[in-house]
Write an enzyme that holds these catalytic residues in place. Structure first.
Site, short mmCIF file in Angstrom:
data_model
loop_
_atom_site.label_atom_id
_atom_site.label_comp_id
_atom_site.label_asym_id
_atom_site.label_seq_id
_atom_site.Cartn_x
_atom_site.Cartn_y
_atom_site.Cartn_z
N SER A 137 1.06 -1.24 -0.13
CA SER A 137 0.10 0.14 -0.01
C SER A 137 0.92 1.38 -0.04
O SER A 137 1.62 1.55 -1.03
CB SER A 137 -0.95 0.13 0.88
N ASP A 162 -5.79 -3.61 -1.84
CA ASP A 162 -4.77 -3.17 -1.09
C ASP A 162 -4.20 -4.50 -0.48
O ASP A 162 -4.59 -5.22 0.27
CB ASP A 162 -5.40 -2.53 0.09
#
Length: 298
Positions: free
Chosen positions: A42, A154
């Site tokens: 991320s 993510d």
């Protein structure tokens, strides 16, 4: 002379808190700590990719301080996410310029979650931008990325602090930077980026990001027990939310401060020969001072 051990740097997820990674890199650069591999999830994927493409922490800091939330957020009404991600892709593309993994100056590994097959994907080949865009796709906020029939989101959900991938790549020493510490943040966690959005959007995004934070925190604890890094850096980011992009300078500074506090340990572990030489020089100087002092006393 003993051969230097290979060093891996794991950069964790955490939204705007990930700017702390830049502060860590600044201090490691200053003390000539070599980095042989980088992994990122991320926010860590964003910083890791930009640094791997051009290892210059001061330049990266300058670019981060010039960026605003408007460079990353293009709001929309969609079932799959409130942010299309086109702005983020455009911003990152202007920095990465279509670079592939094999063109990076430092080998990079980026994590994402394939939600169709419930499995972790590790990117280390192909287009860097697509991998970063997938890894930063917070479910319910950023629209997911489709890649080879997979729906990717993510990487922080499944692997917030990717240490193990560095071990598998050949890293003998792993430095990990954990910025995903969950605290009881008030609603202002949404930050300036969401002030212009409707109350309903704010509430939904808050819930989504809070759930992701909590999930990531629990997974992070399990992973850190199973795959402990040699050095763990945890910047003090109390009161800083995932969307607090207005605090970039403060966040970077906290990354610097934490690394400075641990730099002696980092040098001792990553560069044992240098640490030994420094200690030898220290003891030698102490002995000389004592000898001169003894002569004067006589």
């Amino acid at each position: 002379m003993l051969e230097r051990k290979k060093i891996g740097l794991a950069l964790g997820s955490g939204g705007a808190r990930g700017f702390a990674h830049i502060g860590v890199l600044k201090v490691l650069e200053k003390h000539n700590i070599p980095i042989d591999f980088i992994s990122g999830s991320s926010a860590g994927a964003i910083v890791g990719s930009l640094y791997s493409a051009q290892p210059n922490a001061k330049k990266l800091e300058k670019e981060a301080l010039e960026a605003t939330w408007r460079d990353f957020f293009d709001f929309t009404i969609s079932r799959s996410g409130f942010v299309k991600g086109d702005k983020a892709s455009k911003f990152l593309n202007s920095k990465l310029a279509g670079i592939s993994f094999n063109e990076l100056k430092i080998p990079l590994f980026i994590t994402a979650l394939d939600i169709e097959n419930n499995r972790e994907i590790i990117f280390n080949k192909g287009d860097v931008l697509k991998a970063v865009r997938a890894s930063m796709s917070i479910p319910g906020v950023f629209q997911p990325v489709e890649n080879n029939g997979c729906i990717l989101v993510d990487g922080g959900i499944v692997d917030p602090l990717p240490v193990n991938v560095l071990r598998e790549a050949g890293a003998e020493i792993v430095i990990a930077v954990d910025v995903e510490v969950v605290t009881e943040c008030p609603e202002r966690i949404l930050g300036t980026a969401l002030k212009e959005q409707s109350r309903r959007q704010k509430d939904l995004i808050y819930i989504f990001t809070k759930v992701i934070q909590i999930m990531g925190s629990h997974i992070d604890k399990v992973e850190k027990e199973r795959n402990k890094p040699d050095i763990m850096l945890v910047p003090n980011l109390k009161g800083v939310g995932m969307f607090d992009f207005s605090k970039t300078r403060q966040i970077i500074r906290q990354g610097e401060n934490t690394t400075k506090e641990e730099i002696d340990k980092i040098i001792r572990i990553t560069q044992p020969n240098l640490a030994r030489d420094l200690m030898g020089e220290f003891h030698k100087n102490i002995s000389v001072k004592k000898f001169v002092s003894d002569i004067r006393k006589a």
